[in-house]
Motif scaffolding. Structure first.
Motif, PDB file in Angstrom:
ATOM      1  N   LEU A  31      -0.562   6.915  -5.567  1.00 26.92           N
ATOM      2  CA  LEU A  31       0.688   6.552  -4.910  1.00 26.92           C
ATOM      3  C   LEU A  31       1.512   7.800  -4.673  1.00 26.92           C
ATOM      4  CD1 LEU A  31       1.785   3.508  -7.097  1.00 26.92           C
ATOM      5  CD2 LEU A  31       0.909   3.415  -4.800  1.00 26.92           C
ATOM      6  N   GLY A  32       2.183   7.892  -3.565  1.00 21.07           N
ATOM      7  CA  GLY A  32       3.181   8.932  -3.340  1.00 21.07           C
ATOM      8  C   GLY A  32       4.537   8.282  -3.237  1.00 21.07           C
ATOM      9  N   LEU A  33       5.593   9.014  -3.518  1.00 22.48           N
ATOM     10  CA  LEU A  33       6.933   8.434  -3.424  1.00 22.48           C
ATOM     11  C   LEU A  33       7.238   7.970  -2.009  1.00 22.48           C
ATOM     12  CD1 LEU A  33       9.318  10.608  -5.599  1.00 22.48           C
ATOM     13  CD2 LEU A  33       8.636   8.255  -5.939  1.00 22.48           C
ATOM     14  N   LEU A  34       6.724   8.685  -1.028  1.00 26.56           N
ATOM     15  CA  LEU A  34       7.036   8.324   0.344  1.00 26.56           C
ATOM     16  C   LEU A  34       6.148   7.213   0.876  1.00 26.56           C
ATOM     17  CD1 LEU A  34       7.621  11.884   1.833  1.00 26.56           C
ATOM     18  CD2 LEU A  34       9.290  10.252   0.964  1.00 26.56           C
ATOM     19  N   ALA A  35       5.120   6.870   0.088  1.00 24.35           N
ATOM     20  CA  ALA A  35       4.220   5.800   0.530  1.00 24.35           C
ATOM     21  C   ALA A  35       3.826   4.960  -0.664  1.00 24.35           C
ATOM     22  CB  ALA A  35       2.991   6.388   1.205  1.00 24.35           C
ATOM     23  N   ALA A  36       4.823   4.490  -1.385  1.00 19.05           N
ATOM     24  CA  ALA A  36       4.557   3.799  -2.646  1.00 19.05           C
ATOM     25  C   ALA A  36       3.806   2.496  -2.434  1.00 19.05           C
ATOM     26  CB  ALA A  36       5.876   3.527  -3.369  1.00 19.05           C
ATOM     27  N   ALA A  37       3.935   1.913  -1.271  1.00 22.52           N
ATOM     28  CA  ALA A  37       3.270   0.639  -1.050  1.00 22.52           C
ATOM     29  C   ALA A  37       1.823   0.800  -0.612  1.00 22.52           C
ATOM     30  CB  ALA A  37       4.031  -0.165   0.005  1.00 22.52           C
ATOM     31  N   ALA A  38       1.431   2.021  -0.292  1.00 22.42           N
ATOM     32  CA  ALA A  38       0.062   2.254   0.170  1.00 22.42           C
ATOM     33  C   ALA A  38      -0.804   2.601  -1.017  1.00 22.42           C
ATOM     34  CB  ALA A  38       0.041   3.382   1.198  1.00 22.42           C
ATOM     35  N   ILE A  39      -1.529   1.630  -1.551  1.00 20.56           N
ATOM     36  CA  ILE A  39      -2.326   1.808  -2.757  1.00 20.56           C
ATOM     37  C   ILE A  39      -3.795   1.894  -2.369  1.00 20.56           C
ATOM     38  CG2 ILE A  39      -2.942   0.799  -4.972  1.00 20.56           C
ATOM     39  CD1 ILE A  39      -0.335  -0.689  -4.920  1.00 20.56           C
ATOM     40  N   ALA A  40      -4.460   2.947  -2.841  1.00 16.87           N
ATOM     41  CA  ALA A  40      -5.879   3.104  -2.547  1.00 16.87           C
ATOM     42  C   ALA A  40      -6.663   3.115  -3.838  1.00 16.87           C
ATOM     43  CB  ALA A  40      -6.119   4.409  -1.782  1.00 16.87           C
ATOM     44  N   LEU A  41      -7.641   2.242  -3.967  1.00 23.09           N
ATOM     45  CA  LEU A  41      -8.476   2.191  -5.155  1.00 23.09           C
ATOM     46  C   LEU A  41      -9.663   3.120  -4.965  1.00 23.09           C
ATOM     47  CD1 LEU A  41      -8.545  -1.640  -5.850  1.00 23.09           C
ATOM     48  CD2 LEU A  41      -7.115   0.090  -6.907  1.00 23.09           C
ATOM     49  N   THR A  42      -9.944   3.928  -6.009  1.00 26.64           N
ATOM     50  CA  THR A  42     -11.074   4.835  -5.950  1.00 26.64           C
ATOM     51  C   THR A  42     -11.916   4.659  -7.193  1.00 26.64           C
ATOM     52  OG1 THR A  42      -9.936   6.640  -7.047  1.00 26.64           O
ATOM     53  CG2 THR A  42      -9.640   6.472  -4.678  1.00 26.64           C
ATOM     54  N   GLY A  43     -12.934   5.504  -7.366  1.00 27.97           N
ATOM     55  CA  GLY A  43     -13.865   5.362  -8.475  1.00 27.97           C
ATOM     56  C   GLY A  43     -13.311   5.840  -9.787  1.00 27.97           C
ATOM     57  N   GLY A  72       9.802  13.230 -11.632  1.00 32.93           N
ATOM     58  CA  GLY A  72       9.684  11.783 -11.590  1.00 32.93           C
ATOM     59  C   GLY A  72       8.816  11.260 -10.471  1.00 32.93           C
ATOM     60  N   GLU A  73       8.288  12.159  -9.650  1.00 32.99           N
ATOM     61  CA  GLU A  73       7.403  11.725  -8.563  1.00 32.99           C
ATOM     62  C   GLU A  73       6.063  11.290  -9.139  1.00 32.99           C
ATOM     63  OE1 GLU A  73       5.228  13.611  -4.592  1.00 32.99           O
ATOM     64  OE2 GLU A  73       6.874  14.681  -5.577  1.00 32.99           O
ATOM     65  N   LEU A  74       5.580  10.173  -8.639  1.00 30.65           N
ATOM     66  CA  LEU A  74       4.314   9.622  -9.110  1.00 30.65           C
ATOM     67  C   LEU A  74       3.149  10.379  -8.491  1.00 30.65           C
ATOM     68  CD1 LEU A  74       2.909   7.329 -10.710  1.00 30.65           C
ATOM     69  CD2 LEU A  74       3.115   5.920  -8.656  1.00 30.65           C
TER      70      LEU A  74
END
Length: 406
Positions: free
Chosen positions: A8-20, A42-44
């Motif tokens: 997750l990035g702060l600017l794209a918190a809703a865009a979640i990508a699952l990886t291995g 505090g940035e994720l």
């Protein structure tokens, strides 16, 4: 089951990508001239799903504590990696984030600040965690989001551990809460703004420091409701002096605590370790606290009597409570000379030889005399470790009572 990683990035918190699956490695953010400019505290950086714990397993864990704690549901665990400042630059830190199962909004957020831990693999966000499952069972299993910072030097952090450095613990905790807020948005969870702090031993000192910091400057998105400190070393200087008296110097674990303090403070405040410790122990101690050792590996190296660690002239100065760089640093990190506005419960065991009961009593006396919202709770003839176990049931009951009042 393979671990899933969610970036997750702060600017794209809703865009979640699952990886291995795979181990989390802290990004290298060192730049000439100070803080890394491309990131914010505090940035994720990363959210990694660690898997669920079902209600039956959480009930089994909670049943190990006194008080007949009932667990209402299961929980999902995540490792959070985020940016936080340390010694003039941003570094990657990590922590555990547990959320209750189901779609209902959480009652609030419980931050648990763990006690002394020298083994990186045993950090809350790691698979071999010592702390985290119990707090997930008691609190996430009963409707709270739960957050445990690993601390600087543990988890993914490769920095020297900032042991008993209050400001570093505050930064690591508040920045984890900021990152958790971003993570919760990405996970589609409602906010859990009511904030409860609970800390044991080293974490008791940290809980007091975080509570104090939040009352001086509230954290956006959270409202501090209450805190609990258990067997915390609040007045570090007085505790060190008392534990170097003949009555306490040979107590179990004492040499380990003093070696850890000397190593952490020497590095943090820029003093050679052999200013404080004898040549023998100044050479041996750093390797004991590099994150790879277990507590059982300390005993064969360290003396039974903690006084033998120190150079004679330095020991004499400490025993006489004379002013020097270490006593000044201990004073800088004391967390007993302030008066909480939100309620703070101070717990201690009468038979605690690790953190002497006087530390709790001194904090209470000062805060009460200055109008602080504090209460002192003696747990009876129990030692350091059992003082923590006895506090989970009353902590849950208290947090539940407060959460029922909006």
């Amino acid at each position: 089951m393979p671990l899933s990683k969610i970036f997750l990035g702060l600017l794209a918190a809703a865009a979640i990508a699952l990886t291995g699956c795979g181990a989390v490695r802290p990004p290298d953010v060192r730049q000439a001239g100070g803080l890394a400019r491309a990131h914010a505290r505090g940035e994720l950086i990363q959210l990694e799903a660690l898997g669920p714990l079902e209600r039956a397993r959480l009930q089994q864990i909670a049943s190990e504590f006194p008080g007949k704690i009932a667990v209402a549901g299961g929980a999902s665990l995540y490792r959070v990696v985020y940016w936080t400042p340390y010694r003039g630059r941003l570094v990657a830190a990590s922590g555990l984030y547990a959320v209750p199962a189901g779609a209902a909004a959480a009652k609030g957020t419980v931050v648990y600040l763990h006690g002394t831990q020298i083994t990186r693999a045993a950090s809350p966000s790691q698979p071999q965690r010592v702390d985290g499952n119990e707090e997930t069972a008691v609190f996430a299993g009963n409707g709270y989001e739960v957050v445990l910072p690993d601390y600087i030097g543990l988890g993914v952090s490769t920095e020297p551990q900032a042991y008993l450095i209050a400001a570093a613990q505050v930064d690591a905790t508040l920045d984890l809460l900021r990152a958790v807020r971003s993570a919760s948005i990405g996970l589609g969870r409602d906010a859990a703004p009511s904030l409860y702090l609970m800390g044991f031993s080293q974490g008791g000192q940290s809980a007091a420091a975080v509570h104090r910091a939040l009352e001086r400057e509230p954290l956006a998105g959270y409202r501090l409701r209450a805190s609990i400190g258990i067997a915390g070393p609040y007045d570090l200087r007085a505790l060190v002096v008392n534990k170097l008296t003949p009555a306490h110097a040979a107590a179990p674990n004492n040499a380990g605590y003093f070696a850890f303090i000397a190593n952490a403070y020497s590095g943090h405040y820029g003093h050679a370790l052999d200013e404080t410790l004898t040549a023998e122990y100044a050479a041996a101690v750093p390797a004991l606290f590099d994150g790879s050792k277990t507590p059982q590996q300390l005993a064969p190296v360290l003396p039974e009597d903690a006084r033998r660690l120190f150079r004679p002239e330095f020991l004499h100065a400490l025993q006489a409570d004379q002013d020097n760089w270490l006593t000044r640093a201990l004073d800088e990190n004391r967390t007993d000379h302030w008066a909480p506005a939100a309620p703070f419960r101070i717990y201690y065991g009468d038979d605690d030889s690790d953190v002497l009961p006087q530390s709790a009593k001194t904090f209470y006396a000062y805060a009460k005399a200055h109008g602080g919202n504090v209460s002192l709770h003696a747990l009876g003839a129990v030692d350091h470790w059992n003082s923590a176990a006895l506090t989970y049931a009353p902590a849950l009951a208290w947090f539940d009572a407060l959460s029922a009042v909006k």
